[in-house]
Design a protein around this motif. Structure first.
Motif, PDB file in Angstrom:
ATOM      1  N   ILE A  53     -14.812 -18.220 -44.363  1.00  0.00           N
ATOM      2  CA  ILE A  53     -13.419 -17.894 -43.825  1.00  0.00           C
ATOM      3  C   ILE A  53     -12.345 -18.016 -44.838  1.00  0.00           C
ATOM      4  O   ILE A  53     -11.433 -17.007 -44.731  1.00  0.00           O
ATOM      5  CB  ILE A  53     -13.170 -18.875 -42.506  1.00  0.00           C
ATOM      6  CG1 ILE A  53     -13.925 -19.034 -41.112  1.00  0.00           C
ATOM      7  CG2 ILE A  53     -11.660 -19.112 -42.227  1.00  0.00           C
ATOM      8  CD1 ILE A  53     -14.169 -19.853 -40.567  1.00  0.00           C
ATOM      9  N   MET A  54     -12.444 -19.034 -45.601  1.00  0.00           N
ATOM     10  CA  MET A  54     -11.262 -19.085 -46.792  1.00  0.00           C
ATOM     11  C   MET A  54     -11.327 -17.781 -47.699  1.00  0.00           C
ATOM     12  O   MET A  54     -10.379 -17.220 -48.003  1.00  0.00           O
ATOM     13  CB  MET A  54     -11.743 -20.397 -47.627  1.00  0.00           C
ATOM     14  CG  MET A  54     -11.034 -20.572 -48.806  1.00  0.00           C
ATOM     15  SD  MET A  54      -9.335 -21.472 -48.483  1.00  0.00           S
ATOM     16  CE  MET A  54      -8.575 -21.533 -50.119  1.00  0.00           C
ATOM     17  N   GLU A  55     -12.568 -17.516 -47.954  1.00  0.00           N
ATOM     18  CA  GLU A  55     -12.750 -16.245 -49.093  1.00  0.00           C
ATOM     19  C   GLU A  55     -12.074 -15.128 -48.261  1.00  0.00           C
ATOM     20  O   GLU A  55     -11.483 -14.368 -48.956  1.00  0.00           O
ATOM     21  CB  GLU A  55     -14.077 -16.133 -49.482  1.00  0.00           C
ATOM     22  CG  GLU A  55     -14.576 -17.069 -50.493  1.00  0.00           C
ATOM     23  CD  GLU A  55     -15.991 -17.172 -50.908  1.00  0.00           C
ATOM     24  OE1 GLU A  55     -16.734 -16.365 -50.139  1.00  0.00           O
ATOM     25  OE2 GLU A  55     -16.375 -17.967 -51.662  1.00  0.00           O
ATOM     26  N   SER A  56     -12.656 -14.990 -47.042  1.00  0.00           N
ATOM     27  CA  SER A  56     -11.969 -13.754 -46.217  1.00  0.00           C
ATOM     28  C   SER A  56     -10.638 -13.567 -45.959  1.00  0.00           C
ATOM     29  O   SER A  56     -10.098 -12.393 -46.109  1.00  0.00           O
ATOM     30  CB  SER A  56     -12.801 -13.583 -45.042  1.00  0.00           C
ATOM     31  OG  SER A  56     -12.317 -12.618 -43.787  1.00  0.00           O
ATOM     32  N   LEU A  57     -10.080 -14.707 -45.763  1.00  0.00           N
ATOM     33  CA  LEU A  57      -8.531 -14.845 -45.643  1.00  0.00           C
ATOM     34  C   LEU A  57      -7.606 -14.286 -46.988  1.00  0.00           C
ATOM     35  O   LEU A  57      -6.740 -13.579 -46.797  1.00  0.00           O
ATOM     36  CB  LEU A  57      -8.142 -16.081 -44.893  1.00  0.00           C
ATOM     37  CG  LEU A  57      -8.473 -16.253 -43.486  1.00  0.00           C
ATOM     38  CD1 LEU A  57      -8.283 -17.525 -42.927  1.00  0.00           C
ATOM     39  CD2 LEU A  57      -7.695 -15.372 -42.597  1.00  0.00           C
ATOM     40  N   VAL A  58      -8.225 -15.121 -47.954  1.00  0.00           N
ATOM     41  CA  VAL A  58      -7.622 -14.797 -49.205  1.00  0.00           C
ATOM     42  C   VAL A  58      -7.605 -13.316 -49.573  1.00  0.00           C
ATOM     43  O   VAL A  58      -6.742 -12.697 -50.201  1.00  0.00           O
ATOM     44  CB  VAL A  58      -8.256 -15.901 -50.398  1.00  0.00           C
ATOM     45  CG1 VAL A  58      -7.554 -15.403 -51.777  1.00  0.00           C
ATOM     46  CG2 VAL A  58      -7.707 -17.420 -49.720  1.00  0.00           C
ATOM     47  N   GLU A  59      -9.118 -13.123 -49.390  1.00  0.00           N
ATOM     48  CA  GLU A  59      -9.168 -11.589 -49.947  1.00  0.00           C
ATOM     49  C   GLU A  59      -8.416 -10.575 -49.311  1.00  0.00           C
ATOM     50  O   GLU A  59      -8.059  -9.471 -49.512  1.00  0.00           O
ATOM     51  CB  GLU A  59     -10.700 -10.926 -49.748  1.00  0.00           C
ATOM     52  CG  GLU A  59     -11.851 -11.836 -50.833  1.00  0.00           C
ATOM     53  CD  GLU A  59     -13.222 -11.590 -50.377  1.00  0.00           C
ATOM     54  OE1 GLU A  59     -13.537 -10.841 -49.359  1.00  0.00           O
ATOM     55  OE2 GLU A  59     -13.875 -12.110 -50.959  1.00  0.00           O
ATOM     56  N   ASN A  60      -8.287 -10.872 -47.997  1.00  0.00           N
ATOM     57  CA  ASN A  60      -7.274 -10.054 -47.203  1.00  0.00           C
ATOM     58  C   ASN A  60      -5.727 -10.272 -47.234  1.00  0.00           C
ATOM     59  O   ASN A  60      -4.799  -9.866 -46.371  1.00  0.00           O
ATOM     60  CB  ASN A  60      -7.619 -10.146 -45.527  1.00  0.00           C
ATOM     61  CG  ASN A  60      -8.930  -9.287 -45.595  1.00  0.00           C
ATOM     62  OD1 ASN A  60      -9.112  -8.267 -45.668  1.00  0.00           O
ATOM     63  ND2 ASN A  60      -9.993 -10.018 -45.093  1.00  0.00           N
ATOM     64  N   GLY A  61      -5.330 -11.006 -48.181  1.00  0.00           N
ATOM     65  CA  GLY A  61      -3.841 -10.967 -48.507  1.00  0.00           C
ATOM     66  C   GLY A  61      -3.114 -12.272 -48.383  1.00  0.00           C
ATOM     67  O   GLY A  61      -2.259 -12.584 -48.717  1.00  0.00           O
ATOM     68  N   SER A  62      -4.037 -13.316 -47.773  1.00  0.00           N
ATOM     69  CA  SER A  62      -3.462 -14.689 -47.559  1.00  0.00           C
ATOM     70  C   SER A  62      -3.374 -15.572 -48.576  1.00  0.00           C
ATOM     71  O   SER A  62      -3.959 -15.402 -49.583  1.00  0.00           O
ATOM     72  CB  SER A  62      -4.125 -15.436 -46.482  1.00  0.00           C
ATOM     73  OG  SER A  62      -4.143 -14.634 -45.285  1.00  0.00           O
ATOM     74  N   GLU A  63      -2.538 -16.363 -48.930  1.00  0.00           N
ATOM     75  CA  GLU A  63      -1.974 -17.221 -50.111  1.00  0.00           C
ATOM     76  C   GLU A  63      -3.209 -18.252 -49.864  1.00  0.00           C
ATOM     77  O   GLU A  63      -3.581 -18.902 -48.855  1.00  0.00           O
ATOM     78  CB  GLU A  63      -0.789 -17.773 -50.200  1.00  0.00           C
ATOM     79  CG  GLU A  63       0.514 -16.702 -50.526  1.00  0.00           C
ATOM     80  CD  GLU A  63       0.191 -16.003 -51.730  1.00  0.00           C
ATOM     81  OE1 GLU A  63      -0.068 -16.733 -52.705  1.00  0.00           O
ATOM     82  OE2 GLU A  63       0.684 -14.964 -51.983  1.00  0.00           O
ATOM     83  N   GLU A  64      -3.883 -18.654 -51.120  1.00  0.00           N
ATOM     84  CA  GLU A  64      -4.733 -19.668 -51.046  1.00  0.00           C
ATOM     85  C   GLU A  64      -4.310 -21.058 -50.666  1.00  0.00           C
ATOM     86  O   GLU A  64      -5.239 -21.781 -49.744  1.00  0.00           O
ATOM     87  CB  GLU A  64      -5.461 -20.024 -52.494  1.00  0.00           C
ATOM     88  CG  GLU A  64      -6.767 -20.764 -52.729  1.00  0.00           C
ATOM     89  CD  GLU A  64      -7.478 -20.858 -53.900  1.00  0.00           C
ATOM     90  OE1 GLU A  64      -7.798 -21.948 -54.297  1.00  0.00           O
ATOM     91  OE2 GLU A  64      -7.320 -19.818 -54.604  1.00  0.00           O
ATOM     92  N   GLU A  65      -3.336 -21.707 -50.981  1.00  0.00           N
ATOM     93  CA  GLU A  65      -2.729 -22.739 -50.537  1.00  0.00           C
ATOM     94  C   GLU A  65      -2.756 -22.941 -48.977  1.00  0.00           C
ATOM     95  O   GLU A  65      -2.727 -23.816 -48.250  1.00  0.00           O
ATOM     96  CB  GLU A  65      -1.645 -23.508 -51.213  1.00  0.00           C
ATOM     97  CG  GLU A  65      -1.991 -23.870 -52.469  1.00  0.00           C
ATOM     98  CD  GLU A  65      -3.097 -25.071 -52.788  1.00  0.00           C
ATOM     99  OE1 GLU A  65      -2.901 -26.028 -52.277  1.00  0.00           O
ATOM    100  OE2 GLU A  65      -3.924 -24.717 -53.552  1.00  0.00           O
TER     101      GLU A  65
END
Length: 87
Positions: free
Chosen positions: A29-41
């Motif tokens: 989930i973390m990787e998918s959200l970040v790959e789709n433009g969400s900021e990591e923090e």
């Protein structure tokens, strides 16, 4: 093993296996959200809040607020309508 589909969750296996699955799911989930433009923090915060919310809801002394009840009911309606409108 953890399976989830349209709000229904099925969990099978030993504690270590289930927790390992939870770890892998969280990572995906973390990787998918970040790959789709969400900021990591920001994504870490969302995931942490979701886990904390799940823990609170599973606690024996949890009482649903009127707002939480309305949100749950709306989510249930959305999930139900998604099942009725299959492609």
């Amino acid at each position: 093993m953890i399976k989830s589909h349209m709000g229904e969750v099925k969990i099978e296996g030993r504690r270590a296996e289930v927790l390992a699955d939870l770890t892998v799911i969280t990572q995906a989930i973390m990787e998918s959200l970040v790959e789709n433009g969400s900021e990591e923090e920001e994504t870490k915060s969302w995931i942490t809040n979701a886990v904390d919310s799940g823990i609170r809801r599973a606690s024996s002394n949890y009482e649903e607020s009127p707002v939480e009840k309305k949100i749950r009911e709306l989510i249930e309606e959305i999930v139900k309508s998604m099942g009725e409108h299959k492609c």
